[in-house]
Design a protein around this motif. Structure first.
Motif, mmCIF file in Angstrom:
data_model
loop_
_atom_site.group_PDB
_atom_site.id
_atom_site.type_symbol
_atom_site.label_atom_id
_atom_site.label_comp_id
_atom_site.label_asym_id
_atom_site.label_seq_id
_atom_site.Cartn_x
_atom_site.Cartn_y
_atom_site.Cartn_z
ATOM 1 N N ARG A 96 57.463 12.447 34.204
ATOM 2 C CA ARG A 96 58.638 13.300 34.048
ATOM 3 C C ARG A 96 58.243 14.555 33.285
ATOM 4 O O ARG A 96 57.433 14.499 32.358
ATOM 5 C CB ARG A 96 59.723 12.552 33.285
ATOM 6 C CG ARG A 96 61.005 13.330 33.088
ATOM 7 C CD ARG A 96 61.753 13.491 34.395
ATOM 8 N NE ARG A 96 62.838 12.529 34.477
ATOM 9 C CZ ARG A 96 63.498 12.256 35.573
ATOM 10 N NH1 ARG A 96 63.175 12.856 36.693
ATOM 11 N NH2 ARG A 96 64.481 11.385 35.572
ATOM 12 N N ASP A 97 58.813 15.686 33.652
ATOM 13 C CA ASP A 97 58.557 16.948 32.966
ATOM 14 C C ASP A 97 59.596 17.117 31.858
ATOM 15 O O ASP A 97 60.776 17.351 32.126
ATOM 16 C CB ASP A 97 58.640 18.108 33.956
ATOM 17 C CG ASP A 97 58.222 19.437 33.333
ATOM 18 O OD1 ASP A 97 58.004 19.467 32.103
ATOM 19 O OD2 ASP A 97 58.123 20.434 34.066
ATOM 20 N N ASN A 100 62.262 19.962 31.547
ATOM 21 C CA ASN A 100 63.544 19.940 32.249
ATOM 22 C C ASN A 100 64.667 19.350 31.398
ATOM 23 O O ASN A 100 65.812 19.280 31.846
ATOM 24 C CB ASN A 100 63.414 19.140 33.546
ATOM 25 C CG ASN A 100 62.499 19.814 34.546
ATOM 26 O OD1 ASN A 100 62.364 21.038 34.556
ATOM 27 N ND2 ASN A 100 61.847 19.026 35.387
ATOM 28 N N SER A 106 69.450 22.855 30.581
ATOM 29 C CA SER A 106 68.640 22.048 31.493
ATOM 30 C C SER A 106 69.203 20.640 31.631
ATOM 31 O O SER A 106 69.167 20.048 32.721
ATOM 32 C CB SER A 106 67.190 22.001 31.013
ATOM 33 O OG SER A 106 67.103 21.474 29.700
ATOM 34 N N LYS A 109 72.177 20.705 33.898
ATOM 35 C CA LYS A 109 71.714 20.827 35.281
ATOM 36 C C LYS A 109 71.335 19.461 35.835
ATOM 37 O O LYS A 109 71.655 19.124 36.982
ATOM 38 C CB LYS A 109 70.521 21.779 35.352
ATOM 39 C CG LYS A 109 69.993 22.010 36.760
ATOM 40 C CD LYS A 109 68.834 23.002 36.754
ATOM 41 C CE LYS A 109 68.304 23.222 38.170
ATOM 42 N NZ LYS A 109 67.166 24.179 38.176
ATOM 43 N N TYR A 110 70.658 18.652 35.004
ATOM 44 C CA TYR A 110 70.294 17.304 35.437
ATOM 45 C C TYR A 110 71.540 16.447 35.661
ATOM 46 O O TYR A 110 71.647 15.730 36.662
ATOM 47 C CB TYR A 110 69.389 16.638 34.403
ATOM 48 C CG TYR A 110 69.272 15.146 34.598
ATOM 49 C CD1 TYR A 110 68.542 14.615 35.661
ATOM 50 C CD2 TYR A 110 69.925 14.254 33.743
ATOM 51 C CE1 TYR A 110 68.458 13.245 35.861
ATOM 52 C CE2 TYR A 110 69.845 12.890 33.936
ATOM 53 C CZ TYR A 110 69.112 12.387 34.995
ATOM 54 O OH TYR A 110 69.044 11.036 35.201
ATOM 55 N N SER A 113 73.112 16.840 38.915
ATOM 56 C CA SER A 113 72.253 16.618 40.078
ATOM 57 C C SER A 113 72.569 15.299 40.782
ATOM 58 O O SER A 113 73.191 14.394 40.218
ATOM 59 C CB SER A 113 70.783 16.619 39.647
ATOM 60 O OG SER A 113 70.494 15.459 38.877
ATOM 61 N N THR A 203 64.830 11.396 29.128
ATOM 62 C CA THR A 203 64.450 11.834 30.471
ATOM 63 C C THR A 203 64.734 10.796 31.549
ATOM 64 O O THR A 203 64.642 11.099 32.736
ATOM 65 C CB THR A 203 62.960 12.191 30.502
ATOM 66 O OG1 THR A 203 62.202 11.046 30.072
ATOM 67 C CG2 THR A 203 62.670 13.348 29.554
#
Length: 289
Positions: A96-97, A100, A106, A109-110, A113, A203
């Motif tokens: 995982r980045d 993000n 951010s 945004k997740y 999603s 994450t």
């Protein structure tokens, strides 16, 4: 699925990134992981004779298990290939980045999603589950556990040696998790000893902890790199918890708990020169005036 296998916490292997979760890709990754594991000293030492026969049967059954290839099921099956090898330093993690999840924008945004909406959940009445789990004994694996102030999980047994932990409550500002989503999956191989698959609290990538243990009503290894707290999963104890210390706790500490009770903390007895220097400084500072 992009996954790292680690030994002594150094990356050794990256499986091919998975975008369309196909049967062919899954079997390729499972085969690649199998090949790598056979090269480890732990495998060579432990997986012999009857154990090898059982492991081969497991591998063959996992190769055929292609009915549901969600990212969760995909990772669980890869983890099952690692679990029979008893090595506390052997683990695997879905990559995982962290960039993000670096700020509110951010994260929002997740949350908006499709990935967030499709995150695995366990179909159960949450209120009824909480009622049942509150009646469990303090020493039971089942029960309600706290991840600091951020959320609570209810751990419920689903097979004789298998447990699921789902979100049952959360802080009003915690938007990364929804009630019913799966935060952990436990496989008990000895009483209170587990192979644990966790979803990272921040994450939400899956991580295999190959050596988890329930002690003092806490999962003592459930620390997560770059999470928003240093705490671990534990039941809400009615007294201050002096057994599971946060990572930022001092190396040495002496304080008065009551008029007649003192608390002495010594985290390290090493003769290392750096530790000895800290110890000497602590002793001097603790001497009565």
């Amino acid at each position: 699925m992009r996954l790292f296998l680690t030994f002594l916490y150094f990356p050794l292997w990256s499986l091919t990134p998975l975008y369309s979760q196909t049967k062919e890709q899954y079997q390729h990754d499972l085969s690649a992981l199998h090949t790598l594991l056979k090269k480890t000293p732990s495998y060579k030492d432990q997986i012999t004779g009857v154990s090898l026969e059982k492991y081969t049967t497991l591998y063959e059954s996992l190769m055929k298990d292609t009915t549901s290839l969600t990212s969760y099921h995909y990772f669980i099956n890869l983890a099952k290939l690692v679990m029979p090898i008893h090595d506390g330093h052997l683990s695997s993690a879905q990559m995982r980045d962290f960039a993000n999840f670096k700020d509110r924008v951010s994260i929002e945004k997740y949350v908006a999603s499709q990935e967030f909406k499709d995150f695995p959940s366990y179909s159960i009445n949450i209120d009824s589950l909480k009622t049942v789990l509150k009646e469990k004994s303090a020493d039971s694996v089942e029960g309600i556990y706290y991840y600091d102030k951020y959320y609570q999980i209810g751990i419920v047994r689903i097979t004789p040696n298998e447990y699921i932990g789902v979100i049952v409550d959360k802080h009003e500002e915690m938007n990364l998790w929804e009630k019913g989503q799966i935060a952990l999956h436990l496989y008990e191989y000895e009483p209170h000893y587990f192979k644990a698959v966790y979803a990272h609290p921040l994450t939400k990538n899956f991580i295999l902890y190959n050596n988890e243990r329930l002690e003092n009503q806490s999962f003592i290894n459930s620390y997560f790199y770059l999470s928003y707290t240093e705490t671990i999963y534990r039941k809400n104890l009615p007294v201050i918890d002096y057994t599971n210390l946060p990572k930022e706790a001092p190396m040495f500490q002496l304080k008065n708990l009551t008029k007649n009770t003192q608390y002495l903390l010594i985290k390290n007895f090493s003769a290392n020169s750096f530790i000895v220097k800290q110890s000497n400084a602590f002793m001097i500072a603790s001497e009565p005036d």
